[in-house]
Design a protein around this motif. Structure first.
Motif, PDB file in Angstrom:
ATOM      1  N   ARG A  33      -8.247   3.592  -3.367  1.00  0.00           N
ATOM      2  CA  ARG A  33      -7.119   4.040  -4.186  1.00  0.00           C
ATOM      3  C   ARG A  33      -7.610   4.766  -5.422  1.00  0.00           C
ATOM      4  O   ARG A  33      -7.034   5.775  -5.834  1.00  0.00           O
ATOM      5  CB  ARG A  33      -6.261   2.831  -4.593  1.00  0.00           C
ATOM      6  CG  ARG A  33      -5.389   2.310  -3.478  1.00  0.00           C
ATOM      7  CD  ARG A  33      -4.383   1.313  -3.999  1.00  0.00           C
ATOM      8  NE  ARG A  33      -5.004   0.099  -4.496  1.00  0.00           N
ATOM      9  CZ  ARG A  33      -5.325  -0.938  -3.746  1.00  0.00           C
ATOM     10  NH1 ARG A  33      -5.107  -0.911  -2.452  1.00  0.00           N
ATOM     11  NH2 ARG A  33      -5.885  -2.012  -4.281  1.00  0.00           N
TER      12      ARG A  33
ATOM     13  N   PHE B 276      -9.519  -1.173  -3.406  1.00  0.00           N
ATOM     14  CA  PHE B 276      -9.522  -0.704  -4.798  1.00  0.00           C
ATOM     15  C   PHE B 276     -10.226   0.638  -4.919  1.00  0.00           C
ATOM     16  O   PHE B 276      -9.709   1.583  -5.510  1.00  0.00           O
ATOM     17  CB  PHE B 276     -10.250  -1.763  -5.640  1.00  0.00           C
ATOM     18  CG  PHE B 276     -10.273  -1.458  -7.104  1.00  0.00           C
ATOM     19  CD1 PHE B 276     -11.297  -0.700  -7.658  1.00  0.00           C
ATOM     20  CD2 PHE B 276      -9.288  -1.953  -7.945  1.00  0.00           C
ATOM     21  CE1 PHE B 276     -11.328  -0.422  -9.009  1.00  0.00           C
ATOM     22  CE2 PHE B 276      -9.324  -1.684  -9.296  1.00  0.00           C
ATOM     23  CZ  PHE B 276     -10.337  -0.918  -9.830  1.00  0.00           C
TER      24      PHE B 276
ATOM     25  N   GLN C 233       0.828  -1.207   0.000  1.00  0.00           N
ATOM     26  CA  GLN C 233       0.000   0.000   0.000  1.00  0.00           C
ATOM     27  C   GLN C 233       0.860   1.254   0.000  1.00  0.00           C
ATOM     28  O   GLN C 233       0.571   2.219  -0.695  1.00  0.00           O
ATOM     29  CB  GLN C 233      -0.904   0.015   1.236  1.00  0.00           C
ATOM     30  CG  GLN C 233      -2.030  -0.993   1.158  1.00  0.00           C
ATOM     31  CD  GLN C 233      -2.856  -1.008   2.422  1.00  0.00           C
ATOM     32  OE1 GLN C 233      -2.888  -0.011   3.135  1.00  0.00           O
ATOM     33  NE2 GLN C 233      -3.498  -2.119   2.697  1.00  0.00           N
TER      34      GLN C 233
ATOM     35  N   MET D  89      -5.384   3.242   2.057  1.00  0.00           N
ATOM     36  CA  MET D  89      -5.112   2.693   0.712  1.00  0.00           C
ATOM     37  C   MET D  89      -5.420   1.207   0.700  1.00  0.00           C
ATOM     38  O   MET D  89      -4.724   0.412   0.097  1.00  0.00           O
ATOM     39  CB  MET D  89      -3.654   2.912   0.334  1.00  0.00           C
ATOM     40  CG  MET D  89      -3.215   4.324   0.468  1.00  0.00           C
ATOM     41  SD  MET D  89      -4.139   5.415  -0.579  1.00  0.00           S
ATOM     42  CE  MET D  89      -3.256   5.227  -2.112  1.00  0.00           C
ATOM     43  N   HIS D  90      -6.418   0.862   1.466  1.00  0.00           N
ATOM     44  CA  HIS D  90      -6.606  -0.566   1.712  1.00  0.00           C
ATOM     45  C   HIS D  90      -7.614  -1.215   0.793  1.00  0.00           C
ATOM     46  O   HIS D  90      -7.885  -2.384   0.919  1.00  0.00           O
ATOM     47  CB  HIS D  90      -7.045  -0.775   3.164  1.00  0.00           C
ATOM     48  CG  HIS D  90      -8.204   0.084   3.555  1.00  0.00           C
ATOM     49  ND1 HIS D  90      -9.494  -0.189   3.185  1.00  0.00           N
ATOM     50  CD2 HIS D  90      -8.264   1.231   4.283  1.00  0.00           C
ATOM     51  CE1 HIS D  90     -10.304   0.738   3.666  1.00  0.00           C
ATOM     52  NE2 HIS D  90      -9.584   1.617   4.333  1.00  0.00           N
TER      53      HIS D  90
ATOM     54  N   VAL E  59      -3.798   1.089  -8.979  1.00  0.00           N
ATOM     55  CA  VAL E  59      -5.087   0.866  -8.318  1.00  0.00           C
ATOM     56  C   VAL E  59      -5.450  -0.616  -8.129  1.00  0.00           C
ATOM     57  O   VAL E  59      -5.870  -1.001  -7.048  1.00  0.00           O
ATOM     58  CB  VAL E  59      -6.214   1.632  -9.051  1.00  0.00           C
ATOM     59  CG1 VAL E  59      -7.568   1.313  -8.481  1.00  0.00           C
ATOM     60  CG2 VAL E  59      -5.973   3.121  -8.965  1.00  0.00           C
TER      61      VAL E  59
ATOM     62  N   THR F 135      -8.582   8.261  -4.427  1.00  0.00           N
ATOM     63  CA  THR F 135      -7.400   9.106  -4.226  1.00  0.00           C
ATOM     64  C   THR F 135      -6.802   9.532  -5.562  1.00  0.00           C
ATOM     65  O   THR F 135      -6.445  10.689  -5.761  1.00  0.00           O
ATOM     66  CB  THR F 135      -6.337   8.332  -3.419  1.00  0.00           C
ATOM     67  OG1 THR F 135      -6.917   7.851  -2.232  1.00  0.00           O
ATOM     68  CG2 THR F 135      -5.161   9.225  -3.094  1.00  0.00           C
TER      69      THR F 135
END
Lengths: 130, 167
Positions: free
Chosen positions: B7, B4, A43, B1-2, A90, B10
């Protein structure tokens, strides 16, 4: 910014090391949806890569667009840069999962009662005796 | 950020912020462009000078217009809107401005030209104050960018006198 790896020093030292997994934020959602497919290191890498990649594409797009004198080229370079970054950072690629943490098996966890439940029952016992 | 979705959120947010910064930078660089415009416009002939039924004066002109606007165009210019304004003074208003002719210049290749035209829009006064009036012609241009601030400026080109009697 990103979650740090849980260290043993933060948690109750009397409990066994294998129960540290019970206190992870992801464990509470175990029954709701799947566990994260990116580990902590992944991450961190993914986020840094995303930020740097977007900034670099932005700067390059502006520089090339200004030098050539074409606004359209700037938008094209930046747009394709955003799409490329999205494709790399992603999804849950395996390269972001090189240091996976071993979570406790749910059947093993059921054999050990949760700490909050213990203190509640002990308090009830004390009040009943009075 | 854990996850899909986290993220993706972001990335989209940060990409939008960077896009806004790119557009702001492109617009900011426009301020360093110091253009030199060459333009000239004059009245060849006054075709008609009459009084309308409503009591207002009306003038129809033939104009000779030539200009070079190439220095106005940057990489951030979408088009340039130009119009020729007739300006004069009356007892009621200190400045009357009427647009006689306008044109959209889409790119640098079309920015230098010469034309002989009749005025697109008639010069109509509020009342009948135009006998023997001195009218000044000014060329106005609006530089419309792709992103950012619109720049407008003008330049006086010539002046002429209207006749004392109707034609």
């Amino acid at each position: 910014m990103f979650n740090s790896t849980p260290s043993k020093a933060n948690l109750n030292p009397t409990r066994s090391g294998r129960l540290d997994a019970l206190r992870s934020p992801s464990f509470r959602h175990c029954g709701e949806f799947s566990l994260p497919a990116m580990d902590w290191q992944g991450q961190k890498r993914s986020e840094i890569l995303m930020l740097i990649s977007l900034v670099v594409f932005g700067v390059v797009a502006f520089g090339v667009g200004y030098a050539i004198g074409s606004f359209q080229i700037m938008m094209l370079i930046y747009g394709s840069g955003v799409v490329l970054t999205a494709l790399i950072t992603v999804p849950n690629w395996p390269l972001f999962n090189r240091h996976p943490l071993k979570w406790l098996d749910p059947s093993e966890a059921d054999r050990h009662p949760k700490p909050q439940a213990n203190t509640a029952t002990s308090k009830k016992k004390v009040s009943k005796q009075k | 950020m854990h996850s899909f979705v986290y993220r993706l959120n972001t990335l989209v947010t940060f990409a939008a912020v960077l896009l806004a910064m790119l557009c702001a930078a492109a617009s900011l660089l426009d301020a360093f462009n110091s253009p030199t415009v060459h333009a000239h416009a004059e009245v060849i002939k006054i075709n008609r000078f009459r009084k309308q039924l409503s009591g207002n004066d009306e003038v129809s002109l033939a104009l000779n217009i030539s200009m070079d606007l190439r220095s106005l165009f940057t990489w951030n210019t979408k088009q340039v809107f130009i119009f020729l304004a007739a300006e004069y003074e009356t007892s009621k208003n200190s400045l009357n401005q009427i647009s006689l002719w306008d044109h959209i210049v889409p790119d640098k290749d079309h920015a230098k030209f010469q034309a002989q035209v009749a005025n697109k829009y008639p010069l109509i006064d509020q009342g009948s104050n135009l006998h023997g009036k001195k009218v000044e012609l000014a060329l106005h241009w609006h530089v419309m960018p792709r992103t950012g601030r619109m720049i407008q400026d003008k330049m006086a080109v010539s002046s002429f006198y209207l006749p004392g009697t109707y034609t």
